[in-house]
Design a protein around this motif. Structure first.
Motif, PDB file in Angstrom:
ATOM      1  N   LEU A 138      10.864   8.108  -9.332  1.00  0.00           N
ATOM      2  CA  LEU A 138      10.988   6.706  -8.917  1.00  0.00           C
ATOM      3  C   LEU A 138      10.869   5.768 -10.109  1.00  0.00           C
ATOM      4  CD1 LEU A 138       8.954   6.677  -5.594  1.00  0.00           C
ATOM      5  CD2 LEU A 138      11.400   6.292  -5.854  1.00  0.00           C
ATOM      6  N   LYS A 139       9.944   6.070 -11.008  1.00  0.00           N
ATOM      7  CA  LYS A 139       9.773   5.225 -12.193  1.00  0.00           C
ATOM      8  C   LYS A 139      11.043   5.239 -13.042  1.00  0.00           C
ATOM      9  CE  LYS A 139       6.912   4.677 -16.261  1.00  0.00           C
ATOM     10  NZ  LYS A 139       6.769   5.520 -17.402  1.00  0.00           N
ATOM     11  N   ASN A 140      11.573   6.428 -13.275  1.00  0.00           N
ATOM     12  CA  ASN A 140      12.808   6.530 -14.058  1.00  0.00           C
ATOM     13  C   ASN A 140      13.961   5.796 -13.377  1.00  0.00           C
ATOM     14  OD1 ASN A 140      11.538   8.105 -15.967  1.00  0.00           O
ATOM     15  ND2 ASN A 140      12.169  10.030 -15.024  1.00  0.00           N
ATOM     16  N   ARG A 152       0.820  -1.207   0.000  1.00  0.00           N
ATOM     17  CA  ARG A 152       0.000   0.000   0.000  1.00  0.00           C
ATOM     18  C   ARG A 152       0.860   1.265   0.000  1.00  0.00           C
ATOM     19  NH1 ARG A 152      -2.988   0.998   5.064  1.00  0.00           N
ATOM     20  NH2 ARG A 152      -2.503   3.178   5.061  1.00  0.00           N
ATOM     21  N   LEU A 153       1.867   1.332   0.862  1.00  0.00           N
ATOM     22  CA  LEU A 153       2.753   2.501   0.907  1.00  0.00           C
ATOM     23  C   LEU A 153       3.630   2.582  -0.337  1.00  0.00           C
ATOM     24  CD1 LEU A 153       3.770   2.516   4.673  1.00  0.00           C
ATOM     25  CD2 LEU A 153       2.377   4.199   3.484  1.00  0.00           C
ATOM     26  N   TYR A 154       4.058   1.440  -0.833  1.00  0.00           N
ATOM     27  CA  TYR A 154       4.853   1.399  -2.065  1.00  0.00           C
ATOM     28  C   TYR A 154       4.046   1.986  -3.228  1.00  0.00           C
ATOM     29  CZ  TYR A 154       7.625  -0.572  -5.892  1.00  0.00           C
ATOM     30  OH  TYR A 154       8.380  -0.731  -7.019  1.00  0.00           O
ATOM     31  N   ASP A 155       2.792   1.546  -3.349  1.00  0.00           N
ATOM     32  CA  ASP A 155       1.926   2.072  -4.408  1.00  0.00           C
ATOM     33  C   ASP A 155       1.657   3.561  -4.220  1.00  0.00           C
ATOM     34  OD1 ASP A 155       1.794  -0.442  -5.535  1.00  0.00           O
ATOM     35  OD2 ASP A 155      -0.138  -0.937  -4.622  1.00  0.00           O
ATOM     36  N   TRP A 156       1.421   3.982  -2.980  1.00  0.00           N
ATOM     37  CA  TRP A 156       1.174   5.402  -2.703  1.00  0.00           C
ATOM     38  C   TRP A 156       2.369   6.247  -3.133  1.00  0.00           C
ATOM     39  CZ3 TRP A 156       3.893   8.672   0.601  1.00  0.00           C
ATOM     40  CH2 TRP A 156       3.338   9.950   0.754  1.00  0.00           C
ATOM     41  N   LEU A 157       3.569   5.785  -2.783  1.00  0.00           N
ATOM     42  CA  LEU A 157       4.778   6.534  -3.126  1.00  0.00           C
ATOM     43  C   LEU A 157       4.950   6.624  -4.641  1.00  0.00           C
ATOM     44  CD1 LEU A 157       7.063   7.939  -1.581  1.00  0.00           C
ATOM     45  CD2 LEU A 157       8.353   5.810  -1.706  1.00  0.00           C
ATOM     46  N   HIS A 158       4.614   5.537  -5.342  1.00  0.00           N
ATOM     47  CA  HIS A 158       4.755   5.523  -6.799  1.00  0.00           C
ATOM     48  C   HIS A 158       3.634   6.267  -7.521  1.00  0.00           C
ATOM     49  CE1 HIS A 158       7.969   2.703  -6.123  1.00  0.00           C
ATOM     50  NE2 HIS A 158       8.281   2.826  -7.394  1.00  0.00           N
ATOM     51  N   ARG A 176      17.621   3.322 -13.852  1.00  0.00           N
ATOM     52  CA  ARG A 176      18.670   3.702 -12.895  1.00  0.00           C
ATOM     53  C   ARG A 176      19.287   5.046 -13.271  1.00  0.00           C
ATOM     54  NH1 ARG A 176      16.901   1.073  -9.145  1.00  0.00           N
ATOM     55  NH2 ARG A 176      17.613  -0.988  -8.630  1.00  0.00           N
ATOM     56  N   ALA A 177      18.406   5.981 -13.640  1.00  0.00           N
ATOM     57  CA  ALA A 177      18.849   7.303 -14.073  1.00  0.00           C
ATOM     58  C   ALA A 177      17.764   8.329 -13.767  1.00  0.00           C
ATOM     59  CB  ALA A 177      19.153   7.290 -15.567  1.00  0.00           C
ATOM     60  N   LEU A 178      18.165   9.613 -13.804  1.00  0.00           N
ATOM     61  CA  LEU A 178      17.256  10.732 -13.576  1.00  0.00           C
ATOM     62  C   LEU A 178      17.153  11.564 -14.846  1.00  0.00           C
ATOM     63  CD1 LEU A 178      18.638  12.001 -10.147  1.00  0.00           C
ATOM     64  CD2 LEU A 178      16.638  10.568 -10.508  1.00  0.00           C
ATOM     65  N   ARG A 179      16.050  12.303 -14.963  1.00  0.00           N
ATOM     66  CA  ARG A 179      15.936  13.261 -16.058  1.00  0.00           C
ATOM     67  C   ARG A 179      16.966  14.370 -15.836  1.00  0.00           C
ATOM     68  NH1 ARG A 179      10.503  15.649 -15.461  1.00  0.00           N
ATOM     69  NH2 ARG A 179      11.364  15.539 -13.510  1.00  0.00           N
ATOM     70  N   PRO A 180      17.534  14.901 -16.902  1.00  0.00           N
ATOM     71  CA  PRO A 180      18.545  15.954 -16.745  1.00  0.00           C
ATOM     72  C   PRO A 180      18.041  17.164 -15.952  1.00  0.00           C
ATOM     73  CG  PRO A 180      18.486  15.189 -19.007  1.00  0.00           C
ATOM     74  CD  PRO A 180      17.342  14.526 -18.294  1.00  0.00           C
ATOM     75  N   VAL A 203      22.051  10.196 -16.307  1.00  0.00           N
ATOM     76  CA  VAL A 203      20.858  10.901 -16.783  1.00  0.00           C
ATOM     77  C   VAL A 203      20.218  10.133 -17.920  1.00  0.00           C
ATOM     78  CG1 VAL A 203      21.616  13.204 -16.076  1.00  0.00           C
ATOM     79  CG2 VAL A 203      22.196  12.359 -18.339  1.00  0.00           C
ATOM     80  N   ILE A 204      18.924  10.345 -18.082  1.00  0.00           N
ATOM     81  CA  ILE A 204      18.169   9.707 -19.157  1.00  0.00           C
ATOM     82  C   ILE A 204      18.413  10.488 -20.436  1.00  0.00           C
ATOM     83  CG2 ILE A 204      15.849   9.213 -19.991  1.00  0.00           C
ATOM     84  CD1 ILE A 204      15.036   8.929 -17.036  1.00  0.00           C
ATOM     85  N   ASN A 205      18.775   9.798 -21.479  1.00  0.00           N
ATOM     86  CA  ASN A 205      18.927  10.445 -22.780  1.00  0.00           C
ATOM     87  C   ASN A 205      17.551  10.650 -23.385  1.00  0.00           C
ATOM     88  OD1 ASN A 205      21.738  10.324 -22.596  1.00  0.00           O
ATOM     89  ND2 ASN A 205      21.767   8.245 -23.411  1.00  0.00           N
ATOM     90  N   GLU A 206      17.171  11.912 -23.477  1.00  0.00           N
ATOM     91  CA  GLU A 206      15.813  12.221 -23.974  1.00  0.00           C
ATOM     92  C   GLU A 206      15.791  12.434 -25.451  1.00  0.00           C
ATOM     93  OE1 GLU A 206      13.289  14.499 -21.127  1.00  0.00           O
ATOM     94  OE2 GLU A 206      15.250  15.037 -20.370  1.00  0.00           O
TER      95      GLU A 206
END
Length: 122
Positions: free
Chosen positions: A62-64, A47-53, A69-73, A119-122
């Motif tokens: 979190l999804k990225n 329940r908390l995992y779903d709430w956080l996501h 294993r990267a973040l948006r620039p 970083v995520i290559n966009e």
């Protein structure tokens, strides 16, 4: 098994609390605490995992992180700028020299950590 789930739940809740505090306190980094909370909730509370996501502040990051294993620039840049500004203000305001040095060391460690995140290559 129940003790292990309870331990993960307690650590997850503490991490979430520290991550939320990190939004307003310059010394606490938000991102690592939220990632730790997600890790702990995945092992203790669906329940908390779903709430956080599904939370508007944390869901995309979190999804990225989980998928790539990267973040948006932009998120990485914003995290670095806000952290640097917060630490700079704290260093200016704090009167004790040794605390200034400690804050500077923490700032450098956090900047190095954030800089090394992919970083995520966009």
């Amino acid at each position: 098994m129940i003790i292990k789930r309870g331990l993960f739940l307690c650590i997850g809740l503490l991490s979430l609390f520290l991550g939320l505090l990190g939004i307003v306190l310059p010394v606490l980094p938000t991102v690592p605490f939220i990632l730790l909370a997600a890790f702990c909730f995945a092992r203790s509370s669906q329940r908390l995992y779903d709430w956080l996501h599904q939370h508007p502040w944390f869901a995309d990051g979190l999804k990225n992180w989980e998928e790539q294993r990267a973040l948006r620039p932009g998120l990485k840049r914003r995290a670095m700028l806000v952290s640097l500004a917060s630490f700079s203000l704290s260093i200016i305001v704090v009167p004790l020299f040794w605390v200034k040095v400690l804050l500077l060391i923490c700032c450098c460690c956090l900047m190095l950590y954030l800089w090394r995140l992919p970083v995520i290559n966009e």
